[in-house]
Design an enzyme around this catalytic site. Structure first.
Site, PDB file in Angstrom:
ATOM      1  CE  LYS A 177      -1.899   2.722   2.599  1.00 31.01           C
ATOM      2  NZ  LYS A 177      -1.850   4.135   1.886  1.00 31.01           N
ATOM      3  CD  GLU A 250      14.080   1.204   8.752  1.00 31.02           C
ATOM      4  OE1 GLU A 250      14.720   2.081   9.065  1.00 31.02           O
ATOM      5  OE2 GLU A 250      14.220  -0.531   8.862  1.00 31.02           O
ATOM      6  CB  CYS A 284      13.758   9.900   7.216  1.00 30.54           C
ATOM      7  SG  CYS A 284      13.986   8.561   6.418  1.00 30.54           S
ATOM      8  CD  GLU A 378      10.605  13.411  10.505  1.00 31.78           C
ATOM      9  OE1 GLU A 378       9.473  12.868  10.655  1.00 31.78           O
ATOM     10  OE2 GLU A 378      11.673  12.576  10.176  1.00 31.78           O
TER      11      GLU A 378
HETATM   12  P1  NAD Z   1       3.322   9.136   7.147  1.00 32.32           P
HETATM   13  O1  NAD Z   1       3.546   7.801   8.766  1.00 32.32           O
HETATM   14  O2  NAD Z   1       1.516   9.827   7.339  1.00 32.32           O
HETATM   15  O3  NAD Z   1       2.034   8.266   5.865  1.00 32.32           O
HETATM   16  C1  NAD Z   1       2.989   6.577   5.356  1.00 32.32           C
HETATM   17  C2  NAD Z   1       1.861   5.611   4.802  1.00 32.32           C
HETATM   18  O4  NAD Z   1       1.198   5.101   6.433  1.00 32.32           O
HETATM   19  C3  NAD Z   1       1.117   5.880   3.786  1.00 32.32           C
HETATM   20  O5  NAD Z   1       1.092   4.576   3.160  1.00 32.32           O
HETATM   21  C4  NAD Z   1      -0.365   5.761   4.789  1.00 32.32           C
HETATM   22  O6  NAD Z   1      -1.456   6.377   3.643  1.00 32.32           O
HETATM   23  C5  NAD Z   1       0.054   5.027   6.495  1.00 32.32           C
HETATM   24  N1  NAD Z   1      -1.057   4.817   6.606  1.00 32.32           N
HETATM   25  C6  NAD Z   1      -1.524   6.169   7.555  1.00 32.32           C
HETATM   26  N2  NAD Z   1      -2.336   5.810   8.360  1.00 32.32           N
HETATM   27  C7  NAD Z   1      -2.169   4.660   8.814  1.00 32.32           C
HETATM   28  C8  NAD Z   1      -2.824   3.736   9.751  1.00 32.32           C
HETATM   29  N3  NAD Z   1      -4.516   3.478  10.471  1.00 32.32           N
HETATM   30  N4  NAD Z   1      -2.914   2.350   8.990  1.00 32.32           N
HETATM   31  C9  NAD Z   1      -2.381   1.737   8.505  1.00 32.32           C
HETATM   32  N5  NAD Z   1      -1.382   2.514   7.382  1.00 32.32           N
HETATM   33  C10 NAD Z   1      -1.795   3.922   7.545  1.00 32.32           C
HETATM   34  O7  NAD Z   1       4.375   9.365   6.718  1.00 32.32           O
HETATM   35  P2  NAD Z   1       4.617   9.977   5.129  1.00 32.32           P
HETATM   36  O8  NAD Z   1       3.660  11.670   6.361  1.00 32.32           O
HETATM   37  O9  NAD Z   1       3.794   9.420   4.167  1.00 32.32           O
HETATM   38  O10 NAD Z   1       5.968   9.899   5.340  1.00 32.32           O
HETATM   39  C11 NAD Z   1       7.302  10.806   6.076  1.00 32.32           C
HETATM   40  C12 NAD Z   1       7.379  10.777   7.009  1.00 32.32           C
HETATM   41  O11 NAD Z   1       7.936   8.990   7.129  1.00 32.32           O
HETATM   42  C13 NAD Z   1       8.410  10.934   8.449  1.00 32.32           C
HETATM   43  O12 NAD Z   1       8.216  11.280   9.235  1.00 32.32           O
HETATM   44  C14 NAD Z   1       9.617  10.351   8.188  1.00 32.32           C
HETATM   45  O13 NAD Z   1      10.659  10.361   8.255  1.00 32.32           O
HETATM   46  C15 NAD Z   1       9.267   8.556   7.022  1.00 32.32           C
HETATM   47  N6  NAD Z   1      10.275   8.406   6.864  1.00 32.32           N
HETATM   48  C16 NAD Z   1      11.102   6.773   7.503  1.00 32.32           C
HETATM   49  C17 NAD Z   1      12.188   6.787   6.641  1.00 32.32           C
HETATM   50  C18 NAD Z   1      13.343   5.155   7.741  1.00 32.32           C
HETATM   51  O14 NAD Z   1      13.911   5.167   6.469  1.00 32.32           O
HETATM   52  N7  NAD Z   1      13.059   6.122   8.516  1.00 32.32           N
HETATM   53  C19 NAD Z   1      12.278   7.004   5.701  1.00 32.32           C
HETATM   54  C20 NAD Z   1      11.463   7.874   4.551  1.00 32.32           C
HETATM   55  C21 NAD Z   1       9.697   8.291   5.462  1.00 32.32           C
END
Ligand code: NAD
Length: 474
Positions: A177, A250, A284, A378
Site C-alpha cells: 500500500k 522505519e 528522514c 522532526e
Molecule cells: P505517514 O506516516 O503519514 O504515512 C505513511 C504511510 O502510512 C502511508 O502509506 C499512509 O497511507 C499509511 N497510513 C496512514 N495511517 C495508517 C494507518 N492507520 N494504518 C496503516 N497505514 C496507515 O508518513 P508520510 O507523511 O507519508 O511520510 C513522512 C514520514 O515518513 C516522516 O516521518 C519520515 O521521517 C518518515 N520516513 C522514514 C524513513 C526511514 O527510513 N526511517 C524513510 C522515509 C520517510
C-alpha cells in the site's frame, strides 16, 4: 499535460476500482494522473491473489528468485528515465533527484538478488550441551508467506524496493500500500516485475487510504508481517493493532551533525547543504541540526549561507532546479510556523523561510534553544539550525537530546574524537566525515528510540522476512 489513468495491480493484472482520485503536482497544483482508489474489497482480492503468489514464490529456488530480481533490475535500468519522470510527477521532487532515486532502485534490486543467492541457515554445534549428544542440527530459512508493505510519500520507489526486493528474495509475496499521494511508481513497478517474470500474485499494489486499506492490511490474519516506513505516529498505531504479526518500523528523525574545530569545512559545507535541503528537507535523515565548534562556527556559517544562496528554486521538471516544493501547501505552512516557533524561542533566522504556495525557501536558523520544536521534533522541511559548541561531549549530548535516533554524523580529522562520537551517539548509524543522510543501499539501516524497530538493507531485511526452522537428526 493530460492526466493518465492508472489501475491497481493484483494477481498479475490490472485491477480497476469504482472510484478514481487525482494526483497533483504539489509545485503548481496541476493534475498529473488519475488513480484507482482501492478499498477493503480490493485488499481482499489482493490477499487471495497473494496466497497464490506466496506459494509460487516459495517454490522457486534461491537462484530462481535472484534471477527474477536481476531481470527486474535490468528493466529498471532500461526504464530509469520513465521512472524518474513518474517520481517527479507524484512527489514534486526535482527531476535530477528523481533520477538518483530510480538509479538507486537498481542497486537495491541487485543487492536483493545477492541476498537471495546468499540466503542460508547454519550448522548448530548441538552436542555442545549434553542433551545434544548423538545429534546433528542445522537451520534453514523459510519464507513467512504474505508480507504487507506500507510506504510514505518521500521516496516512493526506492523505499518500496527496500521492502519488495528482500521480501521476494526470501520467497514471500507482497501486498504493497503506497502513500495515497504517491502511488504511480508502485503501479509501474508491478508492471515491471510482471515483465521480469514474477509469478501472478507475487507483488500486488493496492492504493487507498491508510485508515481503510492500511488498517485492513495490518489486521488481516493472512498477512504475516508488516514492514512500514512512515511517521512515528502511524508506526505506533500499526504496532498497537498488528497483534502477533512481525512488524518492522522505519520512522522519523531529526538528524544531528557535528562539525569539529579541525574539520574540512569546505567538504562539510559541500555535503551538508544538499544534506539539509535535498527534496526540500523531506528525507528522514535530512540534516536538521548542525553543531559547529565555536572556533569555526562563523566561517562555517558564512560558507553555508553562500552555498545555500546558489540553490536554484524552480519547476521540478527543469533540469537545473535544486528546490521545487514540499508535498503540499499545508506542509509548507506548517514548516513556516516551526520557523516562527524557533524565532519566538530566541533563535535568529539568518536566511530563507519565505513561502510561495507549497515552496519554502531554504531556511537557516542560528542559536536554536533545546525547547524549540526545531530542536526536538522532526521538521521534515527545508530548515536547518546551526548552533555553536565548545565541548564535544556536550555536542554529543545535544545531538542525542531528542526522541529520535536514525543516523548522526561528525566531521573531524581526529580519530579519538571521531570514535568517541561514534560510540556515544545514540543512533542506528554514525557517519564519519559525511552527513547523516548518507545511505548506501546495501548497508544496515534503521533507527533507535522513536526512529524505529528493525533494520533494512536487503541482507538484513531478508533475515526479518524469513523464519528460522531447526532440523535436528538423531
Ligand atoms: P505517514 O506516516 O503519514 O504515512 C505513511 C504511510 O502510512 C502511508 O502509506 C499512509 O497511507 C499509511 N497510513 C496512514 N495511517 C495508517 C494507518 N492507520 N494504518 C496503516 N497505514 C496507515 O508518513 P508520510 O507523511 O507519508 O511520510 C513522512 C514520514 O515518513 C516522516 O516521518 C519520515 O521521517 C518518515 N520516513 C522514514 C524513513 C526511514 O527510513 N526511517 C524513510 C522515509 C520517510
Amino acid at each position: 499535460m493530460t492526466a493518465q489513468e492508472h489501475a491497481m495491480w493484483v494477481g498479475g493484472e490490472a485491477l480497476p476500482a469504482s472510484r478514481m482520485y487525482e494526483v497533483r503536482l504539489p509545485y503548481d497544483g496541476s493534475v498529473t494522473a488519475r488513480v484507482a482508489e482501492g478499498d477493503a474489497a480490493s485488499l481482499e482480492a489482493a490477499c487471495e491473489a497473494a496466497q497464490v503468489g506466496a506459494g509460487s514464490m516459495a517454490a522457486l529456488s534461491n537462484a530462481g528468485r535472484s534471477d527474477l530480481l536481476l531481470r527486474a533490475a535490468g528493466l529498471l535500468q532500461r526504464d530509469v528515465a520513465e521512472f524518474a519522470n513518474l517520481l517527479t510527477l507524484e512527489t514534486g521532487k526535482p527531476i535530477k533527484e528523481a533520477r538518483v532515486e530510480a538509479e538507486r532502485g537498481y542497486q537495491t534490486l541487485v543487492a536483493s538478488a545477492i541476498a537471495a543467492r546468499e540466503l542460508a541457515g547454519e550448522a548448530i554445534p548441538i552436542d555442545g550441551v549434553p542433551a545434544g549428544r548423538g545429534r546433528l542440527a542445522i537451520t534453514i530459512r523459510e519464507p513467512l508467506g504474505i508480507i504487507g508493505a506500507i510506504t510514505p510519500f518521500n521516496l516512493p520507489l526506492n523505499l518500496a524496493l527496500h521492502k519488495v526486493g528482500p521480501a521476494l528474495a526470501g520467497g514471500n509475496a507482497v501486498i504493497h500500500k503506497p502513500s495515497e499521494r504517491t502511488p504511480l511508481t508502485a503501479i509501474r513497478l508491478a508492471q515491471l516485475l510482471h515483465e521480469a517474470g514474477a509469478p501472478a500474485g507475487a507483488y500486488n499494489v493496492v492504493t487507498g487510504s491508510g485508515g481503510e486499506v492500511g488498517q485492513k492490511l495490518v489486521t488481516d490474519a493472512r498477512v504475516r508481517m508488516i514492514t512500514f516506513t512512515g511517521s512515528a505516529a502511524v508506526g505506533k498505531l500499526i504496532r498497537a493493532s498488528a497483534g502477533l504479526k512481525r512488524v518492522t518500523l522505519e520512522l522519523g528523525g531529526n538528524a544531528g551533525l557535528i562539525v569539529d574545530g579541525d574539520a574540512d569545512l569546505d567538504l562539510a559545507v559541500e555535503r551538508a547543504v544538499p544534506g539539509a535541503f535535498l527534496y526540500s528537507g523531506q528525507i528522514c535523515i535530512s540534516v536538521q541540526r548542525i553543531f559547529v565548534h565555536e572556533s569555526v562556527v562563523e566561517k562555517f556559517t558564512n560558507l553555508f549561507l553562500a552555498a545555500t544562496a546558489k540553490l536554484r528554486i524552480g519547476h521540478p521538471l527543469d533540469e537545473t532546479t535544486d528546490i521545487a516544493s514540499l508535498i503540499s501547501e499545508e506542509e509548507a505552512r506548517r514548516v513556516v510556523t516551526w520557523i516562527g516557533d524557533a524565532v519566538a524561542c530566541g533563535a535568529t533566522l539568518l536566511a530563507g523561510g519565505q513561502r510561495t504556495r507549497a515552496t519554502v525557501t531554504p531556511a537557516i536558523l542560528a542559536n536554536v534553544p533545546p525547547s524549540a520544536k526545531m530542536s526536538c521534533g522532526e521538521v521534515f522541511g527545508p530548515v536547518v539550525s546551526i548552533n555553536a559548541f565548545s565541548d564535544l561531549n556536550a555536542a554529543i549530548d545535544a545531538v542525542n537530546n531528542t526522541p529520535y535516533g536514525l543516523q548522526a554524523g561528525i566531521f573531524t580529522q581526529n580519530l579519538e574524537r571521531a570514535f568517541r562520537a561514534a560510540r556515544r551517539l545514540h543512533a542506528g548509524g554514525v557517519i564519519i566525515n559525511d552527513i547523516p543522510g548518507f545511505r548506501a543501499d546495501n548497508m544496515p539501516y534503521g533507527g533507535v528510540k522513536e526512529s524505529g524497530v528493525g533494520r533494512e538493507g536487503p541482507r538484513y531485511a531478508i533475515e526479518e522476512m524469513t523464519e528460522t526452522k531447526l532440523i535436528c537428526w538423531r
